[in-house]
Scaffold this motif. Sequence first.
Motif, mmCIF file in Angstrom:
data_model
loop_
_atom_site.group_PDB
_atom_site.id
_atom_site.type_symbol
_atom_site.label_atom_id
_atom_site.label_comp_id
_atom_site.label_asym_id
_atom_site.label_seq_id
_atom_site.Cartn_x
_atom_site.Cartn_y
_atom_site.Cartn_z
ATOM 1 N N ASP A 53 -14.296 8.305 -0.880
ATOM 2 C CA ASP A 53 -12.841 7.764 -0.453
ATOM 3 C C ASP A 53 -12.005 7.447 -1.429
ATOM 4 O O ASP A 53 -11.035 7.709 -1.360
ATOM 5 C CB ASP A 53 -13.055 6.539 0.402
ATOM 6 C CG ASP A 53 -14.059 6.674 1.769
ATOM 7 O OD1 ASP A 53 -14.062 7.907 2.314
ATOM 8 O OD2 ASP A 53 -14.249 5.589 2.554
ATOM 9 N N LEU A 54 -12.250 6.895 -2.577
ATOM 10 C CA LEU A 54 -11.539 6.820 -3.745
ATOM 11 C C LEU A 54 -10.951 7.877 -4.480
ATOM 12 O O LEU A 54 -9.890 8.282 -4.648
ATOM 13 C CB LEU A 54 -12.080 5.885 -4.898
ATOM 14 C CG LEU A 54 -11.417 5.395 -5.993
ATOM 15 C CD1 LEU A 54 -10.252 4.635 -5.391
ATOM 16 C CD2 LEU A 54 -12.220 4.583 -6.822
ATOM 17 N N LEU A 105 -4.545 3.211 -9.464
ATOM 18 C CA LEU A 105 -5.404 2.953 -8.436
ATOM 19 C C LEU A 105 -6.370 1.627 -8.675
ATOM 20 O O LEU A 105 -7.245 1.467 -7.753
ATOM 21 C CB LEU A 105 -6.264 4.039 -8.101
ATOM 22 C CG LEU A 105 -5.369 5.352 -7.366
ATOM 23 C CD1 LEU A 105 -6.084 6.322 -7.052
ATOM 24 C CD2 LEU A 105 -4.778 4.710 -6.343
ATOM 25 N N GLU A 106 -6.167 0.979 -9.738
ATOM 26 C CA GLU A 106 -7.279 0.005 -9.913
ATOM 27 C C GLU A 106 -7.282 -1.162 -9.031
ATOM 28 O O GLU A 106 -8.272 -1.602 -8.795
ATOM 29 C CB GLU A 106 -6.972 -0.473 -11.616
ATOM 30 C CG GLU A 106 -5.534 -1.406 -11.457
ATOM 31 C CD GLU A 106 -4.484 -0.540 -11.813
ATOM 32 O OE1 GLU A 106 -3.519 -1.426 -11.897
ATOM 33 O OE2 GLU A 106 -4.707 0.608 -12.050
ATOM 34 N N ILE A 150 -6.389 -0.684 -5.736
ATOM 35 C CA ILE A 150 -6.866 -0.162 -4.279
ATOM 36 C C ILE A 150 -8.408 0.063 -4.227
ATOM 37 O O ILE A 150 -9.071 0.782 -4.836
ATOM 38 C CB ILE A 150 -6.168 1.223 -4.259
ATOM 39 C CG1 ILE A 150 -4.654 1.013 -4.024
ATOM 40 C CG2 ILE A 150 -6.636 1.721 -2.826
ATOM 41 C CD1 ILE A 150 -3.860 2.451 -3.858
ATOM 42 N N THR A 151 -8.952 -0.579 -3.188
ATOM 43 C CA THR A 151 -10.355 -0.314 -3.015
ATOM 44 C C THR A 151 -10.494 0.740 -1.969
ATOM 45 O O THR A 151 -9.895 0.834 -1.031
ATOM 46 C CB THR A 151 -11.017 -1.813 -2.314
ATOM 47 O OG1 THR A 151 -10.287 -2.111 -1.154
ATOM 48 C CG2 THR A 151 -10.769 -2.509 -3.510
ATOM 49 N N ALA A 152 -11.731 1.133 -2.108
ATOM 50 C CA ALA A 152 -12.330 2.066 -1.019
ATOM 51 C C ALA A 152 -13.762 1.798 -0.646
ATOM 52 O O ALA A 152 -14.440 1.149 -1.607
ATOM 53 C CB ALA A 152 -12.158 3.560 -1.728
ATOM 54 N N PRO A 157 -17.116 5.883 -3.189
ATOM 55 C CA PRO A 157 -16.384 6.793 -4.205
ATOM 56 C C PRO A 157 -15.908 7.941 -3.875
ATOM 57 O O PRO A 157 -14.808 8.389 -4.235
ATOM 58 C CB PRO A 157 -17.760 6.993 -5.091
ATOM 59 C CG PRO A 157 -18.812 5.996 -4.925
ATOM 60 C CD PRO A 157 -18.431 5.769 -3.433
ATOM 61 N N ARG A 207 0.825 -1.047 0.038
ATOM 62 C CA ARG A 207 -0.060 -0.260 -0.077
ATOM 63 C C ARG A 207 0.931 1.364 -0.101
ATOM 64 O O ARG A 207 0.546 2.006 -0.631
ATOM 65 C CB ARG A 207 -0.974 0.167 1.308
ATOM 66 C CG ARG A 207 -2.020 -0.951 1.311
ATOM 67 C CD ARG A 207 -3.099 -0.660 2.096
ATOM 68 N NE ARG A 207 -2.391 -0.668 3.585
ATOM 69 C CZ ARG A 207 -2.313 -1.701 4.295
ATOM 70 N NH1 ARG A 207 -2.610 -3.036 3.842
ATOM 71 N NH2 ARG A 207 -1.825 -1.591 5.760
ATOM 72 N N ASP A 211 -3.284 5.167 -14.594
ATOM 73 C CA ASP A 211 -4.112 4.851 -13.285
ATOM 74 C C ASP A 211 -3.665 3.800 -12.507
ATOM 75 O O ASP A 211 -4.047 2.596 -13.035
ATOM 76 C CB ASP A 211 -5.512 5.135 -13.779
ATOM 77 C CG ASP A 211 -6.262 5.400 -12.331
ATOM 78 O OD1 ASP A 211 -5.429 5.408 -11.310
ATOM 79 O OD2 ASP A 211 -7.512 4.999 -12.323
ATOM 80 N N LEU A 221 -8.559 9.419 -2.037
ATOM 81 C CA LEU A 221 -7.237 8.646 -2.341
ATOM 82 C C LEU A 221 -6.593 9.116 -3.689
ATOM 83 O O LEU A 221 -5.340 9.428 -3.572
ATOM 84 C CB LEU A 221 -7.678 7.044 -2.375
ATOM 85 C CG LEU A 221 -6.393 6.135 -2.318
ATOM 86 C CD1 LEU A 221 -5.556 6.567 -1.174
ATOM 87 C CD2 LEU A 221 -6.722 4.897 -2.248
ATOM 88 N N HIS A 222 -7.128 9.317 -4.612
ATOM 89 C CA HIS A 222 -6.890 9.697 -5.869
ATOM 90 C C HIS A 222 -5.996 11.275 -5.766
ATOM 91 O O HIS A 222 -4.982 11.499 -6.416
ATOM 92 C CB HIS A 222 -7.742 10.202 -6.923
ATOM 93 C CG HIS A 222 -8.064 8.910 -7.784
ATOM 94 N ND1 HIS A 222 -7.328 8.373 -8.928
ATOM 95 C CD2 HIS A 222 -9.120 7.917 -7.674
ATOM 96 C CE1 HIS A 222 -7.671 7.226 -9.393
ATOM 97 N NE2 HIS A 222 -8.832 7.050 -8.607
#
Length: 164
Positions: A101-102, A91-92, A94-96, A99, A25, A89, A105-106
């Motif tokens: 939260d994602l 982040l494919e 990494i889960t959140a 939306p 992570r 990209d 994170l971006h």
Amino acid sequence: MQRSMTRPGNYVMKSYETYSSMLFRIAMVHLGSREDAEEATQDTFIKLMEKAPEFKDAEHQKAWLIRVITNHCKTMLGRGWRKREVKRDGLETITADTPEDLALLHLVMALPIKYKTVIHLYYYEDYQVQEISKILQISESAVKMRLQRGRQLLKLELEGAEPQ
């Protein structure tokens, strides 16, 4: 931490099982690419095998591994071929939970490295300022300043993203 296992491979394997997902992570936050994060994580455990340092306890080992992967990510980011690489990209994987939260994170991933490192360790890995200071080998005031500036940058991005 005493190594009670007879073979060094067992020691590294146990460390891998304990810390690999956290280190992955951290590498994802720094590098933004699954493949690069996997490489950095692997290289960190190779260094653990090669150096075979003695640790006082599990927290000392964890801090050492975080320091090694952070430095390795900085090295990877400084390579000439990486600067010419087309960013995609990462982040494919990494889960959140939501939306939002994602999206946050971006934004964290887009911060300059010195800010996203402390933001990630503080908010996503639940380290205290004192612990981050020791891990990154910077003063506590530097950690606090980086957290403050990182939050300011995130706030500016979030305010700019909202409809007026």
